[in-house]
Design a protein around this motif. Structure first.
Motif, mmCIF file in Angstrom:
data_model
loop_
_atom_site.group_PDB
_atom_site.id
_atom_site.type_symbol
_atom_site.label_atom_id
_atom_site.label_comp_id
_atom_site.label_asym_id
_atom_site.label_seq_id
_atom_site.Cartn_x
_atom_site.Cartn_y
_atom_site.Cartn_z
ATOM 1 N N GLU A 293 20.228 78.422 45.631
ATOM 2 C CA GLU A 293 21.297 78.272 46.608
ATOM 3 C C GLU A 293 21.029 79.112 47.850
ATOM 4 O O GLU A 293 21.351 78.702 48.968
ATOM 5 N N MET A 294 20.430 80.271 47.665
ATOM 6 C CA MET A 294 20.053 81.091 48.816
ATOM 7 C C MET A 294 19.080 80.334 49.710
ATOM 8 O O MET A 294 19.218 80.318 50.935
ATOM 9 N N SER A 295 18.096 79.691 49.104
ATOM 10 C CA SER A 295 17.121 78.932 49.880
ATOM 11 C C SER A 295 17.787 77.774 50.611
ATOM 12 O O SER A 295 17.490 77.504 51.780
ATOM 13 N N ARG A 296 18.700 77.090 49.934
ATOM 14 C CA ARG A 296 19.370 75.941 50.540
ATOM 15 C C ARG A 296 20.181 76.333 51.761
ATOM 16 O O ARG A 296 20.248 75.585 52.753
ATOM 17 N N LEU A 297 20.808 77.518 51.718
ATOM 18 C CA LEU A 297 21.695 77.947 52.790
ATOM 19 C C LEU A 297 21.016 78.854 53.819
ATOM 20 O O LEU A 297 21.669 79.349 54.728
ATOM 21 N N GLY A 298 19.726 79.081 53.658
ATOM 22 C CA GLY A 298 19.026 79.911 54.636
ATOM 23 C C GLY A 298 19.395 81.376 54.543
ATOM 24 O O GLY A 298 19.490 82.062 55.564
ATOM 25 N N ILE A 299 19.609 81.866 53.323
ATOM 26 C CA ILE A 299 19.896 83.281 53.096
ATOM 27 C C ILE A 299 18.607 83.938 52.597
ATOM 28 O O ILE A 299 18.079 83.581 51.539
ATOM 29 N N ASP A 300 18.077 84.859 53.381
ATOM 30 C CA ASP A 300 16.746 85.402 53.107
ATOM 31 C C ASP A 300 16.720 86.374 51.932
ATOM 32 O O ASP A 300 15.788 86.350 51.118
ATOM 33 N N ARG A 301 17.717 87.242 51.870
ATOM 34 C CA ARG A 301 17.776 88.231 50.785
ATOM 35 C C ARG A 301 19.232 88.405 50.369
ATOM 36 O O ARG A 301 20.147 88.004 51.092
ATOM 37 N N ALA A 302 19.433 89.020 49.216
ATOM 38 C CA ALA A 302 20.804 89.237 48.742
ATOM 39 C C ALA A 302 20.877 90.494 47.900
ATOM 40 O O ALA A 302 19.974 90.793 47.104
ATOM 41 N N ARG B 65 13.358 89.322 47.168
ATOM 42 C CA ARG B 65 14.528 88.701 47.794
ATOM 43 C C ARG B 65 15.831 89.272 47.230
ATOM 44 O O ARG B 65 16.881 89.152 47.857
ATOM 45 N N LEU B 66 15.763 89.837 46.042
ATOM 46 C CA LEU B 66 16.958 90.319 45.350
ATOM 47 C C LEU B 66 16.999 91.842 45.368
ATOM 48 O O LEU B 66 16.099 92.506 44.846
ATOM 49 N N ILE B 67 18.036 92.383 45.983
ATOM 50 C CA ILE B 67 18.218 93.831 46.087
ATOM 51 C C ILE B 67 19.203 94.254 45.005
ATOM 52 O O ILE B 67 20.380 93.895 45.058
ATOM 53 N N PRO B 68 18.768 94.999 43.988
ATOM 54 C CA PRO B 68 19.666 95.320 42.870
ATOM 55 C C PRO B 68 20.758 96.310 43.269
ATOM 56 O O PRO B 68 20.497 97.327 43.900
ATOM 57 N N VAL B 69 21.988 95.978 42.885
ATOM 58 C CA VAL B 69 23.138 96.860 43.088
ATOM 59 C C VAL B 69 23.791 97.060 41.719
ATOM 60 O O VAL B 69 24.669 96.288 41.314
ATOM 61 N N PRO B 70 23.353 98.063 40.959
ATOM 62 C CA PRO B 70 23.889 98.264 39.620
ATOM 63 C C PRO B 70 25.301 98.844 39.640
ATOM 64 O O PRO B 70 25.731 99.451 40.626
ATOM 65 N N VAL B 71 25.995 98.642 38.540
ATOM 66 C CA VAL B 71 27.351 99.168 38.375
ATOM 67 C C VAL B 71 27.270 100.571 37.790
ATOM 68 O O VAL B 71 26.535 100.812 36.831
ATOM 69 N N VAL B 72 28.024 101.494 38.366
ATOM 70 C CA VAL B 72 28.106 102.861 37.862
ATOM 71 C C VAL B 72 29.523 103.106 37.355
ATOM 72 O O VAL B 72 30.498 102.748 38.019
ATOM 73 N N VAL B 73 29.617 103.702 36.164
ATOM 74 C CA VAL B 73 30.915 104.063 35.571
ATOM 75 C C VAL B 73 30.917 105.579 35.402
ATOM 76 O O VAL B 73 30.358 106.102 34.436
ATOM 77 N N PRO B 74 31.521 106.314 36.328
ATOM 78 C CA PRO B 74 31.439 107.779 36.327
ATOM 79 C C PRO B 74 32.456 108.417 35.383
ATOM 80 O O PRO B 74 33.510 108.891 35.796
ATOM 81 N N VAL B 75 32.113 108.441 34.099
ATOM 82 C CA VAL B 75 32.998 108.993 33.077
ATOM 83 C C VAL B 75 32.257 110.108 32.355
ATOM 84 O O VAL B 75 31.081 109.958 32.004
ATOM 85 N N VAL B 76 32.939 111.217 32.109
ATOM 86 C CA VAL B 76 32.281 112.382 31.523
ATOM 87 C C VAL B 76 32.135 112.282 30.009
ATOM 88 O O VAL B 76 31.284 112.926 29.408
ATOM 89 N N VAL B 77 32.947 111.444 29.342
ATOM 90 C CA VAL B 77 32.884 111.328 27.879
ATOM 91 C C VAL B 77 31.508 110.782 27.481
ATOM 92 O O VAL B 77 31.109 109.716 27.958
ATOM 93 N N PRO B 78 30.767 111.477 26.604
ATOM 94 C CA PRO B 78 29.426 111.011 26.234
ATOM 95 C C PRO B 78 29.455 109.588 25.686
ATOM 96 O O PRO B 78 30.263 109.242 24.831
ATOM 97 N N GLY B 79 28.567 108.750 26.223
ATOM 98 C CA GLY B 79 28.460 107.380 25.770
ATOM 99 C C GLY B 79 29.448 106.425 26.397
ATOM 100 O O GLY B 79 29.337 105.209 26.202
ATOM 101 N N ALA B 80 30.418 106.937 27.147
ATOM 102 C CA ALA B 80 31.438 106.067 27.755
ATOM 103 C C ALA B 80 31.122 105.688 29.180
ATOM 104 O O ALA B 80 31.698 104.748 29.705
ATOM 105 N N GLY B 81 30.215 106.426 29.821
ATOM 106 C CA GLY B 81 29.869 106.139 31.206
ATOM 107 C C GLY B 81 28.587 105.349 31.314
ATOM 108 O O GLY B 81 27.921 105.052 30.313
#
Length: 233
Positions: free
Chosen positions: A27-36, A62-78
Motif C-alpha cells: 500500500e505504501m508503494s501504491r500511494l507513493g509513500i517512501d518510508r514509514a 523503508r520501515l522505521i521501527p517504533v517500539p512500544v515502551v511500558v515504563p513500569v517498575v514492577v519486575p516483569g511487568a514493563g
C-alpha cells in the motif's frame, strides 16, 4: 506533489478485530509513500515484548521501527525491563500507550524512564489528554512529543497544547476538516506538523490526498511530508 513522503504513523502485523493487510509495503508503494514509522500490532493489542521483538527483527530500510515502551517498575511487568535496554534497540522513536497498558504517563517512573531514554515519543491522543501531555511537556521540556490521531474535533485543545508546549508536534492524518492543517501551519509552522495515516486501521488514501492538496507553499508541504519527521528523528 511532495517529492518525498514519510508516514509517521503506520502499523504492521495482524489486527485482531478486522481482516486487514498485515504488511504495509504494497500500500505504501501504491500511494507513493517512501518510508514509514511502524509499530507492531502485537505490541498494541496483545504482548508488547513479543510485538517489539517481531518489529525489531524487520530488515527493510523503508520501515522505521517504533517500539512500544511500558515504563513500569514492577519486575516483569514493563517493556523492556529497564530504560537502559532501549539504547540496545537502536531505534529513533518510541511509542507510549498509557491507557491501553495502564500506566501513569506523568507518574514518577514514566518521567524517569523517558528522561533516561531521551528519545522522541509518539502517543495517540485517545491514550491520554491535552492536560496530561501539557504536564509531560512541562516536566520534560526537552522531550520531543509527536501527538498521533489528534482528529479535527479537538483542534482548539490541540492548538492550546501546541501554543504552551513548543516540544509538541502533531501528526495530521485525521485533521481532515477544510483548512485545518493550514490553520495549524499558520499558527505554529509546518515544521511542527507531520504526515501520517494510522493505516491500516485508519484510511491512508484520505491523508495522502490531503497532503497533495494542501493550500500551502511547496516548501511547507515538503516539511509536512517528510522534513518535520526527519528533523525529529
Amino acid at each position: 506533489m511532495p517529492k518525498y513522503v514519510i508516514d509517521a504513523h503506520r502499523l504492521i502485523g495482524p489486527v485482531p478485530f478486522d481482516d486487514l493487510p498485515t504488511d504495509p509495503r504494497d500500500e505504501m508503494s501504491r500511494l507513493g509513500i517512501d518510508r514509514a514509522c511502524v509499530t507492531h500490532t502485537l505490541s498494541l493489542h496483545s504482548d508488547p515484548k513479543a510485538g517489539n521483538e517481531a518489529l525489531l527483527a524487520l530488515d527493510d530500510p523503508r520501515l522505521i521501527p517504533v517500539p512500544v515502551v511500558v515504563p513500569v517498575v514492577v519486575p516483569g511487568a514493563g517493556e523492556p525491563d529497564g530504560p537502559e535496554e532501549v539504547a540496545a534497540w537502536g531505534v529513533r522513536m518510541i511509542r507510549l500507550c498509557p491507557e491501553r497498558h495502564r500506566f501513569d504517563l506523568t507518574g514518577p517512573w514514566a518521567l524517569r524512564w523517558l528522561a533516561e531514554i531521551g528519545l522522541p515519543v509518539a502517543i495517540d491522543l485517545d491514550e491520554t489528554s491535552p492536560a496530561q501531555l501539557h504536564h509531560l511537556a512541562e516536566r520534560l521540556p526537552g522531550l520531543p512529543v509527536l501527538v498521533l490521531n489528534s482528529g479535527y474535533r479537538r483542534l482548539r485543545a490541540l492548538a492550546e497544547l501546541m501554543a504552551e508546549a513548543p516540544n509538541v508536534r502533531a501528526e495530521i492524518g485525521t485533521v481532515n476538516t477544510q483548512g485545518g492543517v493550514e490553520w495549524l501551519a499558520a499558527r505554529f509552522g509546518a515544521g511542527r506538523l507531520a504526515f501520517g495515516t494510522g493505516a491500516p486501521v485508519s484510511d491512508d488514501c484520505g491523508p495522502r490526498f490531503l497532503l497533495d492538496h494542501l493550500d500551502l507553499p511547496p516548501e511547507d508541504v515538503e516539511r509536512i511530508a517528510a522534513g518535520t519527521l526527519e528533523a525529529l528523528l
